[in-house]
Write an enzyme that holds these catalytic residues in place. Structure first.
Site, PDB file in Angstrom:
ATOM      1  N   GLY A  47       0.901  -1.253   0.060  1.00 33.78           N
ATOM      2  CA  GLY A  47      -0.109   0.037   0.095  1.00 33.78           C
ATOM      3  C   GLY A  47       0.931   1.230   0.094  1.00 33.78           C
ATOM      4  O   GLY A  47       2.264   1.083   0.415  1.00 33.78           O
ATOM      5  N   GLN A  52       2.556  10.290   1.524  1.00 34.92           N
ATOM      6  CA  GLN A  52       4.028   9.717   1.644  1.00 34.92           C
ATOM      7  C   GLN A  52       4.599  10.451   0.521  1.00 34.92           C
ATOM      8  O   GLN A  52       5.991  10.163   0.556  1.00 34.92           O
ATOM      9  CB  GLN A  52       3.922   8.307   1.467  1.00 34.92           C
ATOM     10  CG  GLN A  52       3.420   7.639   2.792  1.00 34.92           C
ATOM     11  CD  GLN A  52       3.529   6.057   2.523  1.00 34.92           C
ATOM     12  OE1 GLN A  52       2.674   5.555   2.131  1.00 34.92           O
ATOM     13  NE2 GLN A  52       4.416   5.510   3.263  1.00 34.92           N
ATOM     14  N   CYS A  96       7.221   0.315   7.043  1.00 36.75           N
ATOM     15  CA  CYS A  96       6.643   1.399   6.073  1.00 36.75           C
ATOM     16  C   CYS A  96       7.831   2.117   5.218  1.00 36.75           C
ATOM     17  O   CYS A  96       8.720   2.078   5.588  1.00 36.75           O
ATOM     18  CB  CYS A  96       6.205   2.623   7.037  1.00 36.75           C
ATOM     19  SG  CYS A  96       5.428   3.915   6.472  1.00 36.75           S
ATOM     20  N   LEU A  97       7.238   2.404   4.082  1.00 36.48           N
ATOM     21  CA  LEU A  97       8.078   2.997   2.903  1.00 36.48           C
ATOM     22  C   LEU A  97       8.831   4.294   3.590  1.00 36.48           C
ATOM     23  O   LEU A  97       9.879   4.811   3.222  1.00 36.48           O
ATOM     24  CB  LEU A  97       7.332   3.494   1.860  1.00 36.48           C
ATOM     25  CG  LEU A  97       7.031   2.142   0.872  1.00 36.48           C
ATOM     26  CD1 LEU A  97       5.961   2.515  -0.310  1.00 36.48           C
ATOM     27  CD2 LEU A  97       8.103   1.405   0.439  1.00 36.48           C
ATOM     28  N   HIS A 138      -3.663   0.945   8.155  1.00 40.15           N
ATOM     29  CA  HIS A 138      -1.988   1.394   8.055  1.00 40.15           C
ATOM     30  C   HIS A 138      -2.150   2.681   7.168  1.00 40.15           C
ATOM     31  O   HIS A 138      -1.443   3.986   7.445  1.00 40.15           O
ATOM     32  CB  HIS A 138      -1.072   0.436   7.666  1.00 40.15           C
ATOM     33  CG  HIS A 138       0.279   0.773   7.420  1.00 40.15           C
ATOM     34  ND1 HIS A 138       1.256   0.508   8.265  1.00 40.15           N
ATOM     35  CD2 HIS A 138       0.954   1.921   6.620  1.00 40.15           C
ATOM     36  CE1 HIS A 138       2.637   1.034   7.789  1.00 40.15           C
ATOM     37  NE2 HIS A 138       2.337   1.937   6.664  1.00 40.15           N
ATOM     38  N   GLU A 139      -2.580   2.606   5.884  1.00 39.06           N
ATOM     39  CA  GLU A 139      -2.537   3.573   4.925  1.00 39.06           C
ATOM     40  C   GLU A 139      -3.283   4.854   5.287  1.00 39.06           C
ATOM     41  O   GLU A 139      -2.923   6.178   5.119  1.00 39.06           O
ATOM     42  CB  GLU A 139      -3.012   3.108   3.516  1.00 39.06           C
ATOM     43  CG  GLU A 139      -1.942   2.018   3.130  1.00 39.06           C
ATOM     44  CD  GLU A 139      -0.426   2.293   2.941  1.00 39.06           C
ATOM     45  OE1 GLU A 139      -0.143   3.554   2.976  1.00 39.06           O
ATOM     46  OE2 GLU A 139       0.218   1.417   3.075  1.00 39.06           O
ATOM     47  N   HIS A 142      -1.717   7.493   7.496  1.00 36.52           N
ATOM     48  CA  HIS A 142      -1.207   8.694   6.955  1.00 36.52           C
ATOM     49  C   HIS A 142      -1.934   9.834   6.462  1.00 36.52           C
ATOM     50  O   HIS A 142      -1.509  10.864   6.821  1.00 36.52           O
ATOM     51  CB  HIS A 142      -0.604   8.131   5.645  1.00 36.52           C
ATOM     52  CG  HIS A 142       0.704   6.964   5.914  1.00 36.52           C
ATOM     53  ND1 HIS A 142       1.738   7.589   6.370  1.00 36.52           N
ATOM     54  CD2 HIS A 142       0.678   5.569   5.395  1.00 36.52           C
ATOM     55  CE1 HIS A 142       2.632   6.542   6.415  1.00 36.52           C
ATOM     56  NE2 HIS A 142       1.946   5.516   5.836  1.00 36.52           N
TER      57      HIS A 142
END
Lengths: 168, 173
Positions: A47, A52, A96-97, A138-139, A142
């Site tokens: 995702g 981000q 996470c990225l 999670h997404e 953000h």
């Protein structure tokens, strides 16, 4: 399509709350394509959220269809997503990225009901569970300026919690 | 860049140990890396990566007043430090059973035979004083499949030790 730069901690912009999407136009489609290309260029992320890549609008992409034996809805573009129902909770490990080289255990709802618009502004409702539900939560964090590191629980704490209230 | 040291510290648990030890290291010019700090059986324990342009003797000397004041035992070793190379566990092993000698040795021997690399282990003795319960939680990495781990642990489970193995799924988003 372009690969966009990913914001990484401690960049304070990751704490910013994103605004609702109001324009469902060609520019949005173009951005979504770039966002997906960026997700695929990263280290096996399932995702990615618009903030981000420094676009502070409420949209995320989730796709867990590449994982074996994982219930999923395929490639999903979720715009202005809202969780309208939660059920259960479980601990799972997340990365996470935006936080390279760190993983931690996070408690998430095991099943959710979700309302979101697609790229054309059409409203959809989804019932999700397990891994896919975790990825969406999670997404969506953000979009509210939250990262999984804000929710990490210690493994030792898990052990004690499990004794009194089964979490999984 | 200065080399890493591993500082090991043990003392009766009390408030302020971390604050005073890390303040001393900061004033010495030390930079801290990864750490594990936890209370074990009423003792506070620290394993802490420290580096700076000073000798291990200088570090011990700087810590001496705090160690004396808080009655801490401190030890320092030069170590190879590797940051940014975390391994992600893919299995969790939970163990519980009536406390007896040998549980850890038996479980970990079985895991080691399958190439299981323990990345983290914590254990507790809980239960009642006259009926202690041993609980252990291991996270690690193993190439062997879940079934192989379960089969290998089955004889131990048959002896009454509750051992469960759970695959850990990492979600990157």
């Amino acid at each position: 399509m372009a690969i966009l730069d990913i914001l990484k901690l401690p960049d304070s912009r990751l704490k910013q709350v994103s605004q609702p999407v109001t324009q469902f136009d060609a520019a949005l489609q173009h951005f979504i394509a770039d966002l997906e290309a960026t997700r695929q260029a990263g280290p096996s992320a399932v995702g990615i959220a618009a903030p981000q890549v420094a676009c502070f609008q409420r949209m995320v992409i989730v796709d867990v269809s590449g994982r074996p034996k994982t219930p999923n809805h395929g490639y999903l573009v979720l715009i202005n997503p809202e969780i309208v129902h939660w059920e259960g909770h479980a601990i799972g490990r997340e990365g996470c990225l935006s936080v390279p080289d760190y993983t931690g255990n996070v408690i998430r709802a095991t099943a959710i009901r979700l309302r979101a618009q697609d790229c054309d502004g059409q409203l959809h409702e989804f019932e999700m569970e397990g891994y896919e539900a975790r990825a969406v939560q999670h997404e969506m964090d953000h979009l509210d300026g939250l990262l999984f590191v804000d929710r990490v629980v210690s493994r030792r704490t898990d052990l004690y919690r499990r004794k009194s209230a089964r979490l999984d | 860049m200065a080399a890493w040291n591993m500082l090991t510290l043990v003392g009766a648990d009390r408030s302020g140990i971390v604050a005073q030890v890390t303040r001393t290291l900061y004033q010495l010019g030390g930079n801290l890396g990864e750490a594990s700090m936890i209370r074990l059986g009423g003792n506070f324990t620290i394993m802490l990566m420290v580096r700076g342009d000073f000798s291990t003797e200088a570090m011990l000397e700087a810590l001496a007043p705090v160690s004396a004041k808080l009655d801490l035992r401190v030890h320092v070793d030069a170590v190879r430090g590797e940051l940014h190379q975390h391994q992600v566990p893919n299995f969790q092993v939970r163990v519980n059973g009536a406390d007896r000698a040998g549980i850890v040795a038996e479980v970990t021997a079985i895991l080691a035979a399958l190439g299981f690399n323990i990345l983290e282990l914590d254990s507790n003795v809980a239960g009642e004083v006259n009926q202690p319960l041993y609980l252990m939680n291991i996270q690690g990495f193993c190439d062997a499949p879940l079934k192989a781990l379960e089969n290998a642990l089955a004889p131990l489970i048959a002896q009454g030790v509750a051992v469960t193995v759970t695959p850990l799924e990492l979600m990157i988003g």
